[in-house]
Design an enzyme around this catalytic site. Structure first.
Site, PDB file in Angstrom:
ATOM      1  N   TYR A 115       0.824  -1.222   0.000  1.00  0.00           N
ATOM      2  CA  TYR A 115       0.000   0.000   0.000  1.00  0.00           C
ATOM      3  C   TYR A 115       0.857   1.272   0.000  1.00  0.00           C
ATOM      4  CZ  TYR A 115      -3.947  -3.088   1.065  1.00  0.00           C
ATOM      5  OH  TYR A 115      -4.903  -4.064   1.018  1.00  0.00           O
ATOM      6  N   ASP A 168      -1.946 -11.013   8.691  1.00  0.00           N
ATOM      7  CA  ASP A 168      -1.194 -12.174   8.226  1.00  0.00           C
ATOM      8  C   ASP A 168       0.292 -12.072   8.540  1.00  0.00           C
ATOM      9  OD1 ASP A 168      -2.996 -14.027   7.312  1.00  0.00           O
ATOM     10  OD2 ASP A 168      -3.233 -13.065   5.370  1.00  0.00           O
TER      11      ASP A 168
HETATM   12  C1  LIG Z   1       1.967 -10.825   2.377  1.00  0.00           C
HETATM   13  C2  LIG Z   1       1.253  -9.699   3.023  1.00  0.00           C
HETATM   14  C3  LIG Z   1       0.168  -9.952   3.836  1.00  0.00           C
HETATM   15  C4  LIG Z   1      -0.520  -8.917   4.433  1.00  0.00           C
HETATM   16  N1  LIG Z   1      -1.606  -9.220   5.221  1.00  0.00           N
HETATM   17  C5  LIG Z   1      -2.319  -8.216   5.773  1.00  0.00           C
HETATM   18  C6  LIG Z   1      -3.449  -8.496   6.582  1.00  0.00           C
HETATM   19  O1  LIG Z   1      -3.770  -9.645   6.839  1.00  0.00           O
HETATM   20  N2  LIG Z   1      -4.160  -7.466   7.097  1.00  0.00           N
HETATM   21  C7  LIG Z   1      -3.791  -6.184   6.870  1.00  0.00           C
HETATM   22  O2  LIG Z   1      -4.446  -5.281   7.387  1.00  0.00           O
HETATM   23  N3  LIG Z   1      -2.723  -5.887   6.107  1.00  0.00           N
HETATM   24  C8  LIG Z   1      -1.980  -6.852   5.546  1.00  0.00           C
HETATM   25  N4  LIG Z   1      -0.892  -6.535   4.789  1.00  0.00           N
HETATM   26  C9  LIG Z   1      -0.583  -5.108   4.518  1.00  0.00           C
HETATM   27  C10 LIG Z   1       0.401  -4.452   5.528  1.00  0.00           C
HETATM   28  O3  LIG Z   1       1.591  -5.155   5.571  1.00  0.00           O
HETATM   29  C11 LIG Z   1      -0.156  -4.356   6.930  1.00  0.00           C
HETATM   30  O4  LIG Z   1      -1.380  -3.688   6.925  1.00  0.00           O
HETATM   31  C12 LIG Z   1       0.770  -3.633   7.908  1.00  0.00           C
HETATM   32  O5  LIG Z   1       0.346  -3.872   9.230  1.00  0.00           O
HETATM   33  C13 LIG Z   1       0.803  -2.114   7.693  1.00  0.00           C
HETATM   34  O6  LIG Z   1       2.021  -1.575   8.124  1.00  0.00           O
HETATM   35  P1  LIG Z   1       2.252  -0.932   9.553  1.00  0.00           P
HETATM   36  O7  LIG Z   1       1.448  -1.683  10.517  1.00  0.00           O
HETATM   37  O8  LIG Z   1       3.713  -0.843   9.798  1.00  0.00           O
HETATM   38  O9  LIG Z   1       1.581   0.478   9.424  1.00  0.00           O
HETATM   39  P2  LIG Z   1       2.226   1.864   8.987  1.00  0.00           P
HETATM   40  O10 LIG Z   1       2.919   1.671   7.686  1.00  0.00           O
HETATM   41  O11 LIG Z   1       2.992   2.437  10.069  1.00  0.00           O
HETATM   42  O12 LIG Z   1       0.894   2.680   8.812  1.00  0.00           O
HETATM   43  C14 LIG Z   1       0.087   2.554   7.701  1.00  0.00           C
HETATM   44  C15 LIG Z   1      -0.332   3.958   7.226  1.00  0.00           C
HETATM   45  O13 LIG Z   1      -1.208   4.529   8.167  1.00  0.00           O
HETATM   46  C16 LIG Z   1      -0.872   5.882   8.409  1.00  0.00           C
HETATM   47  N5  LIG Z   1      -0.428   6.006   9.793  1.00  0.00           N
HETATM   48  C17 LIG Z   1       0.309   5.111  10.469  1.00  0.00           C
HETATM   49  N6  LIG Z   1       0.506   5.509  11.705  1.00  0.00           N
HETATM   50  C18 LIG Z   1      -0.126   6.680  11.837  1.00  0.00           C
HETATM   51  C19 LIG Z   1      -0.285   7.568  12.925  1.00  0.00           C
HETATM   52  N7  LIG Z   1       0.252   7.291  14.108  1.00  0.00           N
HETATM   53  N8  LIG Z   1      -0.979   8.695  12.739  1.00  0.00           N
HETATM   54  C20 LIG Z   1      -1.535   8.958  11.534  1.00  0.00           C
HETATM   55  N9  LIG Z   1      -1.411   8.141  10.470  1.00  0.00           N
HETATM   56  C21 LIG Z   1      -0.719   7.009  10.626  1.00  0.00           C
HETATM   57  C22 LIG Z   1       0.204   6.262   7.448  1.00  0.00           C
HETATM   58  O14 LIG Z   1      -0.357   6.850   6.303  1.00  0.00           O
HETATM   59  C23 LIG Z   1       0.824   4.929   7.095  1.00  0.00           C
HETATM   60  O15 LIG Z   1       1.351   4.938   5.798  1.00  0.00           O
HETATM   61  C24 LIG Z   1      -0.134  -7.581   4.204  1.00  0.00           C
HETATM   62  C25 LIG Z   1       0.972  -7.321   3.406  1.00  0.00           C
HETATM   63  C26 LIG Z   1       1.667  -8.371   2.796  1.00  0.00           C
HETATM   64  C27 LIG Z   1       2.825  -8.031   1.935  1.00  0.00           C
END
Ligand SMILES: Cc1cc2nc3c(=O)[nH]c(=O)nc-3n(C[C@H](O)[C@H](O)[C@H](O)COP(=O)(O)OP(=O)(O)OC[C@H]3O[C@@H](n4cnc5c(N)ncnc54)[C@H](O)[C@@H]3O)c2cc1C
Ligand SMILES: Cc1cc2nc3c(=O)[nH]c(=O)nc-3n(C[C@H](O)[C@H](O)[C@H](O)COP(=O)(O)OP(=O)(O)OC[C@H]3O[C@@H](n4cnc5c(N)ncnc54)[C@H](O)[C@@H]3O)c2cc1C
Lengths: 547, 547
Positions: B106, B166
């Site tokens: 994303y 996941d």
């Molecule tokens: C193989 C694979 C499987 C996956 N499976 C899943 C799944 O099962 N479910 C799912 O949901 N996702 C999934 N994902 C997508 C992703 O990896 C996850 O959602 C992941 O948890 C998001 O990254 P993060 O938690 O580090 O969030 P971040 O990257 O830190 O946050 C996501 C976005 O939210 C905003 N944000 C974050 N923190 C803040 C804040 N404190 N204040 C304001 N805005 C903020 C920002 O815009 C940021 O870009 C998957 C990805 C892959 C490659």
């Protein structure tokens, strides 16, 4: 009772001359039809629950003539709501939308600013726009009551339940917009809505959720009642308990019908209270309790019979505890202190398993007794609870209204964690202050796994200035003392909105500044329900409106 | 791989001269410490999931150097976040907050506007502030990963589950803020949060929910993690998938541990798809299915082994259906088309009852086969699903990454009603367009009772300009064609945010005008994450930023 008006009628909106008001009304009548714009210039009638007024607060706690509108309008469509909003902006006249106006105990259909024009949405916008049996959902207009929705589902013989509050005459949409509660597993009404159509304070029309994407060939979006947040900021929440928009349609999820079994458990001692709460918490968190059960004090077993206080106790003032005890002894509940009403859901085998766990958990409280509806007489209140808890709207709760002559309700509704210690602090404040102000304490606790709504129903005689004054003073003290301990209300009567909003004042009122920022951006002219939930638009701020 | 930078470094924020940027950075370093403000002027390294960059999108679909920040800052506290926000307002430099930046598929940790300053909240603000075992809840800072929260709960030996996506390396807070999903009954992460602390775009600090009321003697409110909406407008939703605030603390509900049993069901034919969805709907609505199960295509049984496409098929292009069939025949799933992964919860007796109902429901599809984990080899993927579905974070899903060399993911994530007909329309669009652009189709369907997330995982070789171009074109076509039929995405990669937001255009873009009104009111200087979710502040609008 019909009381002649003492003041000049109709009561004018603030900063509006009679001439400009009259001109504005003529214009509104031209656009909506004269019969759909009714001046509030006749005697005020409190009526009763079913024939409730839309002119003022039937359960007045100030002067009956205080919280009145200048006129009531009856739009027929969303387009007419938009034109009313544009009219209000043009003439700078505050408008106050209600769905059905049965918000008894919280202000009824009264506007916060006297002389506002009440938009009674429900009278003509009362269609069930859709029932989708596959998706188990519906879309309703503001005038659809729990009774109406229930009956339509029965008529279509659909295997679906609605969720209803204790009284079934309210608006499905209005109650949810005010974040009301019911008692099946779908009891959190706002959490179980899906999609809104909202007229914004500038007259623009917005659809939230997936409704913001057009369906094929201009149809409604096929996922509008399926998925709540859609894409981008999830904004539905800011249209609840606010004055940021007028909700003209709302989708709701309906529960697939299932087996159910209601029951009652009694507990002998007043001070079993904290222990009961401690036992409920894990049962609710583990979802062994299938719905939001109610815990009530035994005095309510007297009041729900519908017999007045005078029947039980001829004296003045509160019913003494030992008098309650004496009467309770001859009622089915027996001499007890607390009465718990629960319902379990599912197939007979799972219900049995659940009930075994529940009985065993509560058996830790010495002297607790378990009853099924079949153990109780046919006119016992439990049968009405069983109806409500399986999605059947009733009016039985109205029987409370007989407690004192000219009875009116006022709700004190703080939230506490579902934790004996916290619940006890709030309960003790209630006990002490109800005593101080001379009111019987009627607590109904809606207990979930992490929080409970502690609803104290203050019943007063609205023909008595003294009782009104004491009820008001009791509310003010309750709000203040609870807030000192960190407990806040989830909802309140119009007249206490400022005080309650003022208790949510962390970081020098950051929340209110934030709400005001949104209000000013969305409603620059400050025409939509000024003061609702304590939010005043900038043209009203600092002018002494706050109470 | 480390690639030398071709363009001038660091990439400057828009409308900022190098001199003013340098001056601003000096000021920021003075206030936060030089080591906490790092210029993005070194070669970009894509790293891998665990050692992921915070300088750019590791899964770049445009030029690696396109979506880069100018600098990364590491605040230590909410107060420092506030001072960064004030700094940004002063210098009119866009900032882009991430929690951990593992938003792979994303946009990773890339800002939408190149040259923005990324606020990497997670590095130093990574405390678990509270775990309340009685209330079954926690409060976390942005840097708390699913792994970290899980481990702390194990360390304290609490009978509580977390809910994990996941992949377990993400941020509990960041994922919820982006409205991500998991797979226990608490799988809707945003719906299971309770209370936020948010720095607004003007630097003010807000607490939502009951947190807006001070606790006794200045403590946190005792009900902050118990009750979500509190009093007045419920505003948490507008801080999800938006650019209206920076979330610095967030409360979450934890699930009381319970028994669980995962299982797998296979279905033989590609065109069983609509029937499977039809059977899931009532099971999910009646809550017989205890969580959000996943339905996948059999090709994923090949990919989750971690073996690359070349292992299964040496040729160029997509793996032909009959090649998948041949290999599947020798895998535990056998020659099938669809694979359903579910989990049931509760005591052994209820799990048995549930499984009987589920087996009987799916047995209507001829040739379906049911497997327990014990029926499958110890290295089978089901054991990792069983972990995820009982709250144990894993990394197994990373194995997919081996499908092609230099593999990157891009998710197409539309929502459809849980209805065979709707699901089939979206699936057919996917089949047709994946074929057109030469990508294997990897659909993972997270199916709830009324809606399903259809997640198509587009895996491309990020070293190939051609694959990137095709992946982009595929996404654009998918979004457009789905929208034509009325289906919209719940989330998307940064670069498609404008396009997706543009499909939610009912009533002449009423929703976007509404979002822009809020944006301009809350962020008049337009410094916070401009363009996120397609919302541009007024100083960016009409200047060609939209894609
Ligand atoms: C193989 C694979 C499987 C996956 N499976 C899943 C799944 O099962 N479910 C799912 O949901 N996702 C999934 N994902 C997508 C992703 O990896 C996850 O959602 C992941 O948890 C998001 O990254 P993060 O938690 O580090 O969030 P971040 O990257 O830190 O946050 C996501 C976005 O939210 C905003 N944000 C974050 N923190 C803040 C804040 N404190 N204040 C304001 N805005 C903020 C920002 O815009 C940021 O870009 C998957 C990805 C892959 C490659
Ligand atoms: C004995 C007794 C028992 C009760 N039990 C319960 C209970 O179990 N649960 C419960 O929740 N309540 C209960 N109540 C309180 C109240 O009667 C109900 O909540 C009732 O449903 C509210 O009235 P209404 O549905 O007609 O809503 P309305 O009065 O139409 O709406 C309530 C408020 O919401 C706002 N509003 C309404 N419609 C709109 C709109 N379309 N756009 C914008 N704003 C709008 C207005 O400010 C309005 O004043 C009880 C009251 C009594 C006296």
């Amino acid at each position: 009772e019909s009381v002649p008006r003492l003041r000049e009628v109709p009561r004018l909106p603030p900063d509006t001359t009679r001439e400009s008001f009259d001109r504005a009304i003529v214009e509104l009548r031209d656009s909506l039809g004269a019969e759909n714009v009714v001046l509030n210039d006749k005697p005020l009638e409190d009526g009763w629950y079913i024939e409730h007024p839309n002119t003022h607060d039937a359960f007045h706690i100030v002067d009956q003539e205080e919280l009145v509108c200048s006129a009531v309008v009856y739009p027929e469509s969303t387009a007419e709501v938009q034109s009313i909003v544009k009219w209000a902006n043009k003439h700078m006249i505050p408008i106050y939308p209600i769905s059905m106006g049965r918000n008894v105990g919280y202000g009824g259909s009264a506007p916060r600013v006297p002389g506002s024009v009440v938009i009674d949405l429900g009278k003509r916008m009362n269609k069930i726009l859709k029932i989708d049996a596959e998706n188990a959902s519906c879309v309703v207009e503001p005038g659809v009551s729990y009774f109406a929705l229930y009956e339509e589902i029965q008529r279509r013989k659909l295997p679906l339940w609605i969720d209803t509050p204790d009284l079934g005459g309210g608006s499905v949409l209005g109650n949810a917009t005010d974040r009301g509660v019911g008692y099946t597993p779908y009891g959190d009404h706002f959490a179980n809505h899906c999609g809104m159509e909202v007229v914004l304070p500038n007259g623009e029309l917005l659809r939230t959720g997936m409704g913001a994407m057009p369906g094929k060939n201009g149809a409604d979006n096929p996922t509008w009642q399926s998925f709540q947040p859609a894409y981008g900021p999830y904004s539905d929440g800011i249209f609840s308990q606010s004055n940021f928009g007028i909700v003209c349609q709302m989708g709701f999820w309906l529960m697939p019908e299932t087996g159910h079994q209601s029951y009652m458990i009694t507990f002998p001692h007043d001070n079993d209270f904290a222990n009961i709460v401690e036992i409920i918490r894990p049962l609710a968190q583990q979802r062994i309790l299938g719905n939001i059960p109610q815990l009530r004090h035994v005095i309510q077993e007297l009041s729900v019979t519908g017999l007045p206080k005078s029947h039980w106790f001829p004296g003045p003032g509160r019913v003494p505890r030992d008098v309650v005890r004496k009467h309770a002894s001859s009622l089915p509940c027996g001499d007890c202190a607390w009465v718990f009403y629960g319902t379990q859901y599912g197939d007979p085998a799972s219900i049995k398993t659940q009930l075994d766990m529940i009985k065993s958990a509560f058996s830790k409280i010495h002297g607790s007794r378990f009853f099924l509806p079949s153990d109780l007489p046919p006119d016992h209140y439990i049968h009405s609870r069983a109806a409500v808890c399986s999605g059947v709207p009733v009016l039985r709760e109205l029987d409370w209204l007989n407690w004192v002559p000219n009875a009116a309700h006022l709700f004190f509704s703080p939230i506490t964690p579902t934790r004996g210690e916290d619940a006890k602090i709030v309960h003790d404040i209630n006990v002490r202050l109800h005593k101080k102000y001379g009111f019987d304490l009627f607590p109904t606790l809606c207990v979930a796994g992490r929080e409970m709504h502690y609803i104290a129903n203050i019943i007063y005689d609205r023909s008595s200035q003294d009782e009104k004054r004491r009820a008001t003073a009791l509310m003010r003290d309750l709000i203040t003392e609870a807030a000192k301990e960190g407990y806040g209300e989830y909802r309140t009567h119009l007249l206490f909105a400022d005080q309650v909003a003022g208790t949510y004042n962390w970081n020098n009122n950051a929340l209110m500044r934030f709400n005001e920022t949104l209000k000013d951006a969305l409603d620059p002219n400050g025409i939509l329900a000024p003061g609702r939930n304590g939010i005043w638009p900038k043209n009203f701020r600092g002018k002494g409106w706050q109470l």
